[in-house]
Scaffold this active site. Structure first.
Site, PDB file in Angstrom:
ATOM      1  N   THR A  13      23.241  11.184   9.553  1.00 55.53           N
ATOM      2  CA  THR A  13      22.584  12.340  10.182  1.00 55.53           C
ATOM      3  C   THR A  13      21.397  11.893  11.031  1.00 55.53           C
ATOM      4  O   THR A  13      21.332  12.176  12.237  1.00 55.53           O
ATOM      5  CB  THR A  13      22.093  13.327   9.086  1.00 55.53           C
ATOM      6  OG1 THR A  13      23.213  13.689   8.281  1.00 55.53           O
ATOM      7  CG2 THR A  13      21.474  14.563   9.687  1.00 55.53           C
ATOM      8  N   LYS A 105      11.512   8.714   1.971  1.00 53.22           N
ATOM      9  CA  LYS A 105      10.354   9.078   1.122  1.00 53.22           C
ATOM     10  C   LYS A 105      10.548   8.665  -0.326  1.00 53.22           C
ATOM     11  O   LYS A 105       9.570   8.363  -1.015  1.00 53.22           O
ATOM     12  CB  LYS A 105      10.053  10.579   1.231  1.00 53.22           C
ATOM     13  CG  LYS A 105      11.230  11.519   1.068  1.00 53.22           C
ATOM     14  CD  LYS A 105      11.898  11.783   2.374  1.00 53.22           C
ATOM     15  CE  LYS A 105      13.301  12.298   2.156  1.00 53.22           C
ATOM     16  NZ  LYS A 105      13.728  13.284   3.102  1.00 53.22           N
ATOM     17  N   GLY A 134       9.889  16.267   8.082  1.00 57.46           N
ATOM     18  CA  GLY A 134      10.828  16.141   9.210  1.00 57.46           C
ATOM     19  C   GLY A 134      10.167  15.958  10.562  1.00 57.46           C
ATOM     20  O   GLY A 134       9.576  14.916  10.848  1.00 57.46           O
ATOM     21  N   GLY A 187      23.220  19.322   7.228  1.00 63.21           N
ATOM     22  CA  GLY A 187      22.559  17.998   7.246  1.00 63.21           C
ATOM     23  C   GLY A 187      21.127  18.030   6.750  1.00 63.21           C
ATOM     24  O   GLY A 187      20.359  17.101   7.005  1.00 63.21           O
ATOM     25  N   GLU A 190      19.558  16.090   0.746  1.00 63.12           N
ATOM     26  CA  GLU A 190      19.682  14.671   0.428  1.00 63.12           C
ATOM     27  C   GLU A 190      21.124  14.393  -0.026  1.00 63.12           C
ATOM     28  O   GLU A 190      21.836  15.312  -0.461  1.00 63.12           O
ATOM     29  CB  GLU A 190      18.724  14.299  -0.709  1.00 63.12           C
ATOM     30  CG  GLU A 190      17.271  14.436  -0.350  1.00 63.12           C
ATOM     31  CD  GLU A 190      16.879  13.604   0.863  1.00 63.12           C
ATOM     32  OE1 GLU A 190      17.074  12.388   0.855  1.00 63.12           O
ATOM     33  OE2 GLU A 190      16.380  14.188   1.847  1.00 63.12           O
ATOM     34  N   LYS A 205       7.072  13.537  -1.093  1.00 56.12           N
ATOM     35  CA  LYS A 205       6.282  13.818   0.123  1.00 56.12           C
ATOM     36  C   LYS A 205       4.832  14.167  -0.240  1.00 56.12           C
ATOM     37  O   LYS A 205       3.895  13.752   0.449  1.00 56.12           O
ATOM     38  CB  LYS A 205       6.940  14.968   0.892  1.00 56.12           C
ATOM     39  CG  LYS A 205       8.313  14.588   1.439  1.00 56.12           C
ATOM     40  CD  LYS A 205       9.105  15.817   1.843  1.00 56.12           C
ATOM     41  CE  LYS A 205      10.403  15.446   2.525  1.00 56.12           C
ATOM     42  NZ  LYS A 205      11.302  16.603   2.705  1.00 56.12           N
TER      43      LYS A 205
HETATM   44  P1  NDP Z   1      23.251   9.908   5.739  1.00 53.71           P
HETATM   45  O1  NDP Z   1      23.923   9.812   4.415  1.00 53.71           O
HETATM   46  O2  NDP Z   1      23.726  10.921   6.706  1.00 53.71           O
HETATM   47  O3  NDP Z   1      23.333   8.471   6.467  1.00 53.71           O
HETATM   48  C1  NDP Z   1      23.200   7.269   5.796  1.00 53.71           C
HETATM   49  C2  NDP Z   1      23.726   6.152   6.705  1.00 53.71           C
HETATM   50  O4  NDP Z   1      23.526   4.901   6.087  1.00 53.71           O
HETATM   51  C3  NDP Z   1      25.239   6.251   6.987  1.00 53.71           C
HETATM   52  O5  NDP Z   1      25.483   5.952   8.345  1.00 53.71           O
HETATM   53  C4  NDP Z   1      25.840   5.154   6.098  1.00 53.71           C
HETATM   54  O6  NDP Z   1      27.038   4.601   6.649  1.00 53.71           O
HETATM   55  C5  NDP Z   1      24.728   4.134   6.132  1.00 53.71           C
HETATM   56  N1  NDP Z   1      24.703   3.228   4.972  1.00 53.71           N
HETATM   57  C6  NDP Z   1      24.561   3.560   3.674  1.00 53.71           C
HETATM   58  N2  NDP Z   1      24.557   2.437   2.916  1.00 53.71           N
HETATM   59  C7  NDP Z   1      24.698   1.399   3.760  1.00 53.71           C
HETATM   60  C8  NDP Z   1      24.778  -0.019   3.588  1.00 53.71           C
HETATM   61  N3  NDP Z   1      24.708  -0.589   2.396  1.00 53.71           N
HETATM   62  N4  NDP Z   1      24.943  -0.786   4.688  1.00 53.71           N
HETATM   63  C9  NDP Z   1      25.022  -0.220   5.923  1.00 53.71           C
HETATM   64  N5  NDP Z   1      24.925   1.103   6.143  1.00 53.71           N
HETATM   65  C10 NDP Z   1      24.796   1.899   5.075  1.00 53.71           C
HETATM   66  O7  NDP Z   1      21.699  10.080   5.433  1.00 53.71           O
HETATM   67  P2  NDP Z   1      20.591  10.777   6.360  1.00 53.71           P
HETATM   68  O8  NDP Z   1      20.722  10.288   7.742  1.00 53.71           O
HETATM   69  O9  NDP Z   1      20.555  12.230   6.090  1.00 53.71           O
HETATM   70  O10 NDP Z   1      19.241  10.201   5.687  1.00 53.71           O
HETATM   71  C11 NDP Z   1      18.790   8.888   5.949  1.00 53.71           C
HETATM   72  C12 NDP Z   1      17.355   8.752   5.398  1.00 53.71           C
HETATM   73  O11 NDP Z   1      16.517   9.670   6.080  1.00 53.71           O
HETATM   74  C13 NDP Z   1      17.216   9.073   3.910  1.00 53.71           C
HETATM   75  O12 NDP Z   1      16.241   8.235   3.363  1.00 53.71           O
HETATM   76  C14 NDP Z   1      16.723  10.517   3.922  1.00 53.71           C
HETATM   77  O13 NDP Z   1      15.961  10.828   2.769  1.00 53.71           O
HETATM   78  C15 NDP Z   1      15.837  10.500   5.140  1.00 53.71           C
HETATM   79  N6  NDP Z   1      15.618  11.796   5.763  1.00 53.71           N
HETATM   80  C16 NDP Z   1      16.651  12.634   6.026  1.00 53.71           C
HETATM   81  C17 NDP Z   1      16.437  13.845   6.655  1.00 53.71           C
HETATM   82  C18 NDP Z   1      17.522  14.802   6.953  1.00 53.71           C
HETATM   83  O14 NDP Z   1      17.221  15.917   7.402  1.00 53.71           O
HETATM   84  N7  NDP Z   1      18.779  14.451   6.747  1.00 53.71           N
HETATM   85  C19 NDP Z   1      15.086  14.227   7.063  1.00 53.71           C
HETATM   86  C20 NDP Z   1      14.044  13.269   6.743  1.00 53.71           C
HETATM   87  C21 NDP Z   1      14.317  12.097   6.126  1.00 53.71           C
HETATM   88  P3  NDP Z   1      28.362   5.484   6.879  1.00 53.71           P
HETATM   89  O15 NDP Z   1      28.009   6.445   7.990  1.00 53.71           O
HETATM   90  O16 NDP Z   1      29.423   4.537   7.277  1.00 53.71           O
HETATM   91  O17 NDP Z   1      28.614   6.180   5.582  1.00 53.71           O
HETATM   92  N1  HSE Z   2      16.319  16.895   2.168  1.00 53.13           N
HETATM   93  C1  HSE Z   2      15.072  16.941   2.855  1.00 53.13           C
HETATM   94  C2  HSE Z   2      14.651  18.387   3.023  1.00 53.13           C
HETATM   95  C3  HSE Z   2      15.218  16.274   4.198  1.00 53.13           C
HETATM   96  O1  HSE Z   2      15.494  19.271   2.814  1.00 53.13           O
HETATM   97  O2  HSE Z   2      13.503  18.650   3.335  1.00 53.13           O
HETATM   98  C4  HSE Z   2      13.913  16.178   4.964  1.00 53.13           C
HETATM   99  O3  HSE Z   2      13.036  15.297   4.350  1.00 53.13           O
END
Ligand code: NDP
Ligand code: HSE
Length: 443
Positions: A13, A105, A134, A187, A190, A205
């Site tokens: 995401t 976080k 965010g 999206g 978590e 946070k």
């Molecule tokens: P996702 O699950 O959507 O994405 C995780 C990504 O990491 C995927 O592309 C996955 O690959 C890849 N991945 C996981 N393990 C491995 C590994 N061992 N080697 C290589 N690639 C790997 O998570 P998000 O994007 O939602 O979240 C990412 C971070 O951002 C988290 O720490 C989350 O807490 C934080 N966050 C998220 C927010 C949100 O709104 N979603 C907002 C603020 C922070 P593949 O695609 O192939 O599965």
């Molecule tokens: N899962 C978190 C939330 C993502 O809903 O606020 C942003 O940190």
């Protein structure tokens, strides 16, 4: 134009959002900061996976170590989530003296202190704007824009998923699980959504913000946490009658010794909690709905200020990650000469007060037997604990053997309040576990 090469580890995401925003606004960003940002790697688990954001094969790979160690990589962005692999990615990169950006976080909350020491040891930085609220640039506000202040209070709606669920429950009366599924599809949630609904993500946070303002790293276990699973549509309706709405609030109060006015900031005492809280409808936080977050900050020089925006989701989070990439690019080329470190451990000592000693007002809902004498038993338990009642409601014409009985009680230390609550729960006239929420005053 100078160029920096960035390896994004994680193309889900947030990673997808960062890639997409850099394609869209890369030229504008370069014009603003003087650096062309080129993504040289996007590392994922499964490159064959169909992704909503198309990432070209030439940058996709599966070996994060190779991407980090690539001599061409200047900056590493960790967006995989979780603890163990993420920590390895961050520490390996810092040891290579490469600045790291993380939105994780959970990792920062658990291992932040050690990772900042590591960054310092290797003369580089760990940036984390996207880890809190965010798209709201709250980290920059706390560490840079409000640098003139002793920050005394923060009240934050810091979890988009919970705020989305509570808003939909209150407005549409729909079931918790159905709305959670919607938040996952959008999206916001978590990978493990219990982190959201059990209050742990907001705790991470809240701890990060508390650490920045107090100058010592807050141990996450010292933060009182209660999630939103216990909130029923009935609670939201009763709160509404009473002139409140229920929000998951991360609360930070930072006190300094009275007798030590000048240097008290060196020895801060913090009260931190994350819990569902009744917010008066007249307060600005009550109107923060859906995925939006807000952080209400009080500083001794600036007074009150409010920061509002999307708290989760692809684009909002990407906006914060990219602001860190730009900071890292500028810092890298100025060799950190003009930089305020993302976290500075300036306190000599710091203490988190036990939640048992923290004083608050509370709302109680009891499912009580509808017969004479019930109210007398309830009020005598509160009186025994020296807890005053500020209001009491029992809806008229309620059908059934039991009635909801709601009480607002005054200023009690949590230890005393919870003892009284346990005794109320043991009364024969109380038919289910008492429900309680803190009542926010935000003063
Ligand atoms: P996702 O699950 O959507 O994405 C995780 C990504 O990491 C995927 O592309 C996955 O690959 C890849 N991945 C996981 N393990 C491995 C590994 N061992 N080697 C290589 N690639 C790997 O998570 P998000 O994007 O939602 O979240 C990412 C971070 O951002 C988290 O720490 C989350 O807490 C934080 N966050 C998220 C927010 C949100 O709104 N979603 C907002 C603020 C922070 P593949 O695609 O192939 O599965
Ligand atoms: N899962 C978190 C939330 C993502 O809903 O606020 C942003 O940190």
């Amino acid at each position: 134009m100078r160029k920096v090469k960035v390896a994004i580890i994680g193309g889900g995401t947030v990673g997808g959002g960062v890639w997409q925003a850099l394609q869209k606004n890369g030229a504008l960003i370069a014009a603003r900061c003087g650096y062309e940002i080129e993504v040289n790697h996007v590392v994922v688990r499964d490159p064959a996976k169909k992704r909503p954001v198309r990432i070209p094969k030439r940058v996709l790979s599966t070996d994060w170590r190779a991407a980090v160690m690539d001599p061409q990589t200047d900056i590493v962005v960790e967006l995989v989530g979780g603890l163990e692999t993420a920590e390895e990615i961050v520490s390996t990169s810092l040891k290579q003296r490469k600045p790291v950006i993380s939105a994780n976080k959970a990792l920062l909350s658990a291992r932040g202190a050690a990772l900042w020491k590591l960054a310092r040891k290797h003369g580089t930085h760990l940036y984390f704007e996207a880890s809190v609220a965010g798209g709201i640039p709250i980290i920059k506000v706390l560490r840079e824009s409000l640098v003139a202040n002793r920050i005394t209070d923060i009240y934050a709606i810091a979890n988009g998923t919970c705020n989305y669920i509570l808003t939909k429950m209150a407005r549409e009366g729909r079931a918790f699980d159905e709305i959670l599924k919607e938040a996952q599809d959008l999206g916001y949630a978590e990978a493990e959504p219990s982190l959201d609904v059990d209050g742990l993500d907001a705790m991470h946070k809240t701890g990060i913000m508390g650490s920045i303002l107090s100058g010592f790293w807050v141990p996450e276990k010292s933060i009182f946490v209660k999630g939103i699973r216990d909130i029923s549509p009935m609670d939201l309706q009763f709160a509404d009658w009473l002139g409140y709405t229920i929000k998951l609030i991360g609360s930070i109060r930072c006190m300094h010794s009275e007798k030590d006015q000048k240097d008290g900031w060196k020895r801060p005492v913090l009260e931190l909690s994350v819990e569902p809280t009744l917010v008066p409808k007249s307060h600005v936080l009550a109107s923060v709905d859906g995925v939006f977050n807000a952080v209400f900050v009080k500083g001794d020089v600036v007074g009150e200020s409010l920061y509002y925006g999307r708290g989760a989701g692809q684009d909002a989070t990407a906006s914060s990650v990219i602001s860190d990439i730009v900071d890292a690019a500028c810092d890298l080329h100025q060799e950190y000469e003009y930089t305020l470190a993302p976290f500075e451990a300036f306190a000599e000592s710091g203490v988190v007060r036990s939640h048992a000693d923290c004083v608050a007002n509370y709302f109680i809902r009891l499912e009580a037997t509808n017969r004479p004498g019930t109210m007398a038993q309830v009020t005598s338990i509160l009186a025994e604990h020296q807890i005053g009642i500020s209001s009491c409601i029992q809806p008229e014409n309620h059908v059934g053997e039991t009635v909801p009985l709601m009480l607002m009680v005054d200023q009690a230390p949590f230890s005393v309040f919870s003892r009284a609550l346990t005794q109320l729960g043991r009364l024969k006239v109380v038919r289910s576990r008492p429900v309680y929420f803190r009542v926010g005053s935000f003063e």
